[in-house]
Write a protein that holds these residues in place. Structure first.
Motif, mmCIF file in Angstrom:
data_model
loop_
_atom_site.group_PDB
_atom_site.id
_atom_site.type_symbol
_atom_site.label_atom_id
_atom_site.label_comp_id
_atom_site.label_asym_id
_atom_site.label_seq_id
_atom_site.Cartn_x
_atom_site.Cartn_y
_atom_site.Cartn_z
ATOM 1 N N GLN A 157 0.775 -1.320 0.092
ATOM 2 C CA GLN A 157 -0.044 0.065 0.111
ATOM 3 C C GLN A 157 1.038 1.261 -0.207
ATOM 4 O OE1 GLN A 157 -2.793 -0.004 3.227
ATOM 5 N NE2 GLN A 157 -3.212 2.253 2.818
ATOM 6 N N TRP A 158 2.021 1.327 0.845
ATOM 7 C CA TRP A 158 2.625 2.559 1.198
ATOM 8 C C TRP A 158 3.955 2.477 0.255
ATOM 9 C CZ3 TRP A 158 0.485 6.441 3.258
ATOM 10 C CH2 TRP A 158 -0.605 6.434 4.246
ATOM 11 N N CYS A 159 4.557 1.402 0.032
ATOM 12 C CA CYS A 159 5.928 1.613 -0.325
ATOM 13 C C CYS A 159 5.976 1.006 -2.087
ATOM 14 C CB CYS A 159 6.754 0.757 0.411
ATOM 15 S SG CYS A 159 6.429 0.720 2.269
ATOM 16 N N SER A 160 5.063 0.502 -2.372
ATOM 17 C CA SER A 160 5.563 -0.140 -3.703
ATOM 18 C C SER A 160 5.245 0.784 -4.919
ATOM 19 C CB SER A 160 4.232 -1.201 -3.856
ATOM 20 O OG SER A 160 2.938 -0.713 -3.899
ATOM 21 N N THR A 161 4.744 2.137 -4.748
ATOM 22 C CA THR A 161 5.032 3.121 -5.833
ATOM 23 C C THR A 161 6.347 3.273 -6.142
ATOM 24 O OG1 THR A 161 4.513 4.740 -4.214
ATOM 25 C CG2 THR A 161 2.761 4.285 -5.386
ATOM 26 N N CYS A 162 7.374 3.124 -5.160
ATOM 27 C CA CYS A 162 8.747 3.596 -5.447
ATOM 28 C C CYS A 162 9.535 2.268 -5.443
ATOM 29 C CB CYS A 162 9.181 4.697 -4.419
ATOM 30 S SG CYS A 162 7.856 6.102 -4.476
ATOM 31 N N HIS A 163 9.259 1.352 -4.394
ATOM 32 C CA HIS A 163 10.364 0.143 -4.003
ATOM 33 C C HIS A 163 9.641 -0.965 -4.752
ATOM 34 C CE1 HIS A 163 12.975 2.121 -1.201
ATOM 35 N NE2 HIS A 163 11.577 2.805 -0.884
ATOM 36 N N LEU A 164 10.345 -2.084 -5.086
ATOM 37 C CA LEU A 164 10.072 -3.462 -5.493
ATOM 38 C C LEU A 164 9.848 -3.951 -4.049
ATOM 39 C CD1 LEU A 164 9.082 -5.470 -7.522
ATOM 40 C CD2 LEU A 164 11.578 -6.367 -7.073
ATOM 41 N N LYS B 34 12.324 12.215 1.132
ATOM 42 C CA LYS B 34 12.031 11.661 -0.180
ATOM 43 C C LYS B 34 10.674 10.859 -0.558
ATOM 44 C CE LYS B 34 16.821 12.381 -1.972
ATOM 45 N NZ LYS B 34 18.020 11.627 -2.073
ATOM 46 N N MET B 35 10.416 10.749 0.806
ATOM 47 C CA MET B 35 9.100 9.791 0.738
ATOM 48 C C MET B 35 7.908 10.634 0.902
ATOM 49 S SD MET B 35 10.128 6.439 2.697
ATOM 50 C CE MET B 35 11.646 5.484 2.359
ATOM 51 N N PRO B 36 6.497 10.171 0.559
ATOM 52 C CA PRO B 36 5.465 10.871 0.850
ATOM 53 C C PRO B 36 5.423 10.977 2.200
ATOM 54 C CG PRO B 36 4.935 8.871 -0.307
ATOM 55 C CD PRO B 36 6.415 9.098 -0.298
ATOM 56 N N ASN B 37 4.418 11.744 2.797
ATOM 57 C CA ASN B 37 4.236 11.821 4.242
ATOM 58 C C ASN B 37 3.457 10.669 4.690
ATOM 59 O OD1 ASN B 37 4.440 13.227 6.703
ATOM 60 N ND2 ASN B 37 3.148 14.683 6.429
HETATM 61 C C1 HEC Z 1 7.832 8.370 -3.253
HETATM 62 C C2 HEC Z 1 8.835 7.192 -3.383
HETATM 63 C C3 HEC Z 1 8.971 6.370 -1.986
HETATM 64 C C4 HEC Z 1 8.059 5.464 -1.358
HETATM 65 C C5 HEC Z 1 6.831 5.646 -1.321
HETATM 66 C C6 HEC Z 1 8.860 4.796 -0.310
HETATM 67 N N1 HEC Z 1 10.209 5.413 -0.592
HETATM 68 FE FE1 HEC Z 1 11.710 4.412 0.527
HETATM 69 N N2 HEC Z 1 13.067 5.389 -0.550
HETATM 70 C C7 HEC Z 1 12.755 6.282 -1.468
HETATM 71 C C8 HEC Z 1 13.685 6.938 -1.943
HETATM 72 C C9 HEC Z 1 13.953 7.826 -3.120
HETATM 73 C C10 HEC Z 1 14.793 6.332 -1.477
HETATM 74 C C11 HEC Z 1 16.453 6.675 -1.457
HETATM 75 C C12 HEC Z 1 16.776 7.651 -0.327
HETATM 76 C C13 HEC Z 1 18.065 8.267 -0.444
HETATM 77 O O1 HEC Z 1 19.118 7.211 -1.145
HETATM 78 O O2 HEC Z 1 18.400 9.258 0.142
HETATM 79 C C14 HEC Z 1 14.438 5.532 -0.588
HETATM 80 C C15 HEC Z 1 14.967 4.603 0.448
HETATM 81 C C16 HEC Z 1 14.473 3.735 1.466
HETATM 82 C C17 HEC Z 1 15.184 3.124 2.379
HETATM 83 C C18 HEC Z 1 16.771 2.889 2.493
HETATM 84 C C19 HEC Z 1 17.431 1.886 1.448
HETATM 85 C C20 HEC Z 1 19.053 2.046 1.849
HETATM 86 O O3 HEC Z 1 19.424 0.793 1.659
HETATM 87 O O4 HEC Z 1 19.519 3.174 1.835
HETATM 88 C C21 HEC Z 1 14.564 2.240 2.951
HETATM 89 C C22 HEC Z 1 14.804 1.323 4.050
HETATM 90 C C23 HEC Z 1 13.155 2.441 2.593
HETATM 91 N N3 HEC Z 1 13.307 3.480 1.693
HETATM 92 C C24 HEC Z 1 12.050 1.745 2.936
HETATM 93 C C25 HEC Z 1 10.681 2.166 2.649
HETATM 94 C C26 HEC Z 1 9.501 1.722 3.102
HETATM 95 C C27 HEC Z 1 9.424 0.860 4.270
HETATM 96 C C28 HEC Z 1 8.558 2.409 2.511
HETATM 97 C C29 HEC Z 1 7.087 2.262 2.946
HETATM 98 C C30 HEC Z 1 6.619 2.391 4.072
HETATM 99 C C31 HEC Z 1 8.979 3.472 1.699
HETATM 100 N N4 HEC Z 1 10.154 3.292 1.552
HETATM 101 C C32 HEC Z 1 8.243 4.101 0.610
HETATM 102 C C33 HEC Z 1 11.404 6.357 -1.932
HETATM 103 C C34 HEC Z 1 10.259 6.096 -1.454
#
Ligand code: HEC
Length: 108
Positions: free
Chosen positions: A38-45, A85-88
């Motif tokens: 729900q929260w993370c998959s728009t950006c991360h696999l 860099k992540m949404p609120n």
């Molecule tokens: C809007 C896009 C976005 C969403 C949604 C998002 N992320 Fe991220 N995430 C990023 C970006 C961009 C980075 C890289 C940040 C950086 O390198 O400074 C990151 C980095 C991370 C990292 C650090 C990885 C590393 O090895 O350095 C973690 C852990 C992480 N995210 C977990 C999550 C989790 C858990 C969620 C959901 C709850 C989430 N992210 C949702 C964009 C997102």
């Protein structure tokens, strides 16, 4: 791309099932997976049953789980702090613990 996805699909499905049935876990990896989708998959696999990801250059949750520096506690701290860099995201501590447990379940 297809080959890799197929590999992950077969390999990790068993793993997630095994983690889900492990008894005595306070955090719930299955719920964490739902939250991650729900929260993370728009950006991360985040899962092997997720087909598309927009931020293909970002670390996948499989990468994160296998990082030697990964720990559930470290991830909880990371998520409790607003990530610029992540949404609120307004995740409760319990939800964060579930996500951390889920990611941790991807490591083996
Ligand atoms: C809007 C896009 C976005 C969403 C949604 C998002 N992320 Fe991220 N995430 C990023 C970006 C961009 C980075 C890289 C940040 C950086 O390198 O400074 C990151 C980095 C991370 C990292 C650090 C990885 C590393 O090895 O350095 C973690 C852990 C992480 N995210 C977990 C999550 C989790 C858990 C969620 C959901 C709850 C989430 N992210 C949702 C964009 C997102």
């Amino acid at each position: 791309m297809t080959g890799w996805n197929t590999l992950k699909r077969t390999g990790f499905a068993a793993l997630i099932t095994a983690a889900a049935v492990s008894p005595g876990l306070a955090a719930n990896a299955g719920h964490g997976k739902e939250l991650a989708l729900q929260w993370c998959s728009t950006c991360h696999l985040v899962s092997n049953d997720q087909d598309t990801v927009s931020g293909a250059s970002l670390p996948s949750f499989f990468d994160i789980a296998r990082d030697p520096g990964f720990s559930e506690d470290g991830l909880k701290t990371f998520l409790a702090d607003p990530h610029p860099k992540m949404p609120n995201m307004t995740l409760s501590n319990g939800e964060i613990a579930d996500i951390a447990r889920y990611i941790s379940s991807l490591a083996e």
